[in-house]
Design a protein around this motif. Structure first.
Motif, mmCIF file in Angstrom:
data_model
loop_
_atom_site.group_PDB
_atom_site.id
_atom_site.type_symbol
_atom_site.label_atom_id
_atom_site.label_comp_id
_atom_site.label_asym_id
_atom_site.label_seq_id
_atom_site.Cartn_x
_atom_site.Cartn_y
_atom_site.Cartn_z
ATOM 1 N N TYR A 160 6.773 0.704 4.164
ATOM 2 C CA TYR A 160 7.263 1.509 3.044
ATOM 3 C C TYR A 160 6.138 2.356 2.457
ATOM 4 C CZ TYR A 160 11.096 -1.826 3.501
ATOM 5 O OH TYR A 160 12.128 -2.590 3.989
ATOM 6 N N ARG A 161 6.493 3.180 1.485
ATOM 7 C CA ARG A 161 5.504 4.052 0.840
ATOM 8 C C ARG A 161 4.737 3.348 -0.273
ATOM 9 N NH1 ARG A 161 8.725 9.708 -0.497
ATOM 10 N NH2 ARG A 161 9.376 10.226 1.628
ATOM 11 N N ASP A 162 5.269 2.247 -0.790
ATOM 12 C CA ASP A 162 4.748 1.673 -2.032
ATOM 13 C C ASP A 162 3.906 0.421 -1.823
ATOM 14 O OD1 ASP A 162 6.743 -0.033 -1.247
ATOM 15 O OD2 ASP A 162 7.829 -0.038 -3.156
ATOM 16 N N THR A 234 -0.152 -0.429 6.220
ATOM 17 C CA THR A 234 0.194 -1.009 4.921
ATOM 18 C C THR A 234 1.125 -0.094 4.143
ATOM 19 O OG1 THR A 234 -1.854 -0.079 4.016
ATOM 20 C CG2 THR A 234 -1.921 -2.360 4.765
ATOM 21 N N SER A 235 1.173 1.192 4.515
ATOM 22 C CA SER A 235 2.155 2.137 3.956
ATOM 23 C C SER A 235 2.221 3.323 4.908
ATOM 24 C CB SER A 235 1.741 2.600 2.547
ATOM 25 O OG SER A 235 0.567 3.401 2.609
ATOM 26 N N MET A 236 3.307 4.087 4.830
ATOM 27 C CA MET A 236 3.433 5.230 5.746
ATOM 28 C C MET A 236 4.434 6.240 5.197
ATOM 29 S SD MET A 236 3.496 5.229 9.884
ATOM 30 C CE MET A 236 4.808 4.019 10.129
ATOM 31 N N LYS A 252 1.158 7.435 -5.886
ATOM 32 C CA LYS A 252 1.988 7.158 -7.069
ATOM 33 C C LYS A 252 2.900 5.964 -6.837
ATOM 34 C CE LYS A 252 1.976 11.664 -9.322
ATOM 35 N NZ LYS A 252 2.780 12.831 -9.785
ATOM 36 N N GLN A 253 3.488 5.888 -5.643
ATOM 37 C CA GLN A 253 4.431 4.794 -5.406
ATOM 38 C C GLN A 253 3.714 3.472 -5.172
ATOM 39 O OE1 GLN A 253 7.850 5.573 -2.946
ATOM 40 N NE2 GLN A 253 7.843 7.749 -3.444
ATOM 41 N N SER A 254 2.483 3.541 -4.665
ATOM 42 C CA SER A 254 1.712 2.308 -4.452
ATOM 43 C C SER A 254 0.807 1.970 -5.626
ATOM 44 C CB SER A 254 0.849 2.444 -3.185
ATOM 45 O OG SER A 254 1.635 2.561 -2.030
ATOM 46 N N LYS A 255 0.746 2.881 -6.596
ATOM 47 C CA LYS A 255 -0.106 2.677 -7.782
ATOM 48 C C LYS A 255 -1.578 2.478 -7.393
ATOM 49 C CE LYS A 255 3.455 0.921 -10.910
ATOM 50 N NZ LYS A 255 4.577 1.461 -10.115
ATOM 51 N N VAL A 256 -2.055 3.433 -6.582
ATOM 52 C CA VAL A 256 -3.464 3.452 -6.194
ATOM 53 C C VAL A 256 -3.993 4.876 -6.323
ATOM 54 C CG1 VAL A 256 -3.319 1.496 -4.608
ATOM 55 C CG2 VAL A 256 -2.865 3.803 -3.751
#
Length: 354
Positions: A160-162, A234-236, A252-256
């Motif tokens: 996922y993106r987050d 871990t995201s894509m 933004k979606q992963s808050k990093v």
């Protein structure tokens, strides 16, 4: 080759809606064991058993997303499929099925739609996906195409993106910026042609970037490659709206946060030379251009040795704590905040893509 000045034009009204669907889809083969029932009933039937289904859809509108003055219909059909398959692969899933719906005006004869569907079939054959349905209707606004793509994956394989984390490495497949520059060449030559229709453009120096615009390829090979390398991102996300926009989505979606290094962005030599010709920064093109349909993803630092020498992948940065923000580190080691300047169909993109 002598051009046929009077090509055959068969009115769509001669076939009717169901006759048209039957005609356009009669040569499509079934590639997937999961296809229980395809075209020809009220709905398709798919049996994924214990897999998770992935579904995505995109709408392409004439004179917003494509210009038929330089986009051949066969290429358009192919590209319409690619932009959807790319979203499936960005979930680390396998694409299996598509539906295609079109709204078309009476200026398009049957032969034009046959070309469109020839491109769709080429994509289905190349990527082993099944066309299982769709819709056709009339339009007084030109051509509209909606493709829905369906895929499958084991739950543990989905990405996922987050879910990116601070200190993860930021990786991109292929190279960036070519599709946007291909569009600029086509737009430029279109204007020249308007002034002098006898002038035939010399597009040979721009073959790669024009192909990236007119016939992009979804990166089916990247999830397959990562599986062989035993690397799970871990995201894509896929790069449809520009590198900077997609990085910002992940952050933004992963808050990093993120540090993207300008000198690590992969650029084809034709992108660099064409950027110089247009007197624009190749970095700006890569950050804001869009339509590359490469995959952008993050991996754990522990997986660095597995991908570091792979020619299909470039490590372009790393994720940071959210409080550090999102930045481009220039070749001169200056830190610049990343801004989303990619494609937005609801805005005037002349400014967005400066």
């Amino acid at each position: 080759m002598i051009e046929d000045k009077n090509p055959k034009r068969t009115s769509i009204s001669e076939l009717g809606e169901f006759g048209l669907i039957d005609h356009l889809t009669k040569n499509f083969d079934i590639n997937q064991l999961s296809t229980v029932r395809g075209i020809g009933d009220d709905a398709a039937v798919i049996d994924f058993k214990d897999k998770k289904a992935v579904i995505t859809t995109d709408l392409l509108v004439e004179n917003v997303h494509f210009d038929l003055s330089y986009m051949p219909l066969k290429h358009l059909g192919y590209k319409a499929v690619m932009v959807n398959l790319s979203d499936v692969y960005a979930m680390n899933a396998k694409a299996t099925h598509i539906t295609v719906s079109i709204a078309v005006s009476n200026r398009f004869p049957l032969e034009a739609l046959e070309e469109l569907y020839a491109g769709i079939k080429l994509a289905c054959d190349a990527y082993k996906v099944d066309l299982i349905g769709g819709d056709t209707t009339s339009s007084n606004k030109g051509l509209l195409i909606t493709v829905t793509a369906i895929g499958e994956a084991d739950e543990e394989d989905l990405v996922y993106r987050d879910t990116a984390k601070a200190n993860d490495l930021l990786v991109v497949s292929g190279d960036i910026g070519a599709a946007y520059l291909g569009l600029q060449i086509l737009e430029r030559e279109k204007e020249v042609f308007k002034v002098n229709p006898q002038n035939q453009p010399d597009l040979d120096p721009y073959t790669y970037i024009i192909e990236r615009q007119l016939k992009p390829e979804a990166r089916k090979d990247i999830p397959e490659l990562l599986k062989k390398l035993e690397v799970k991102p871990t995201s894509m996300i896929d790069i449809s709206d520009g590198l900077s926009s997609e990085i910002i989505h992940l952050c933004k979606q992963s808050k990093v946060g993120c540090n993207l290094y300008e000198d690590k962005i992969p650029l084809d030599p034709q992108v660099i030379s064409t950027s110089e010709e247009f007197n624009i920064s190749s970095t700006t093109v890569a950050l804001s251009g869009g339509e590359d349909y490469e995959l952008l993803f993050t991996i754990s630092q522990e997986d660095f040795p597995k991908i570091k020498a792979n020619p299909h992948l470039s490590i372009i940065g790393h994720m940071t704590q959210e409080s550090e923000g999102m930045h481009l580190i220039t070749r001169g080691n200056t830190k610049i905040p990343l801004k989303a300047r990619g494609w937005n169909s609801f805005e005037d993109n002349e400014e967005e893509n400066e």
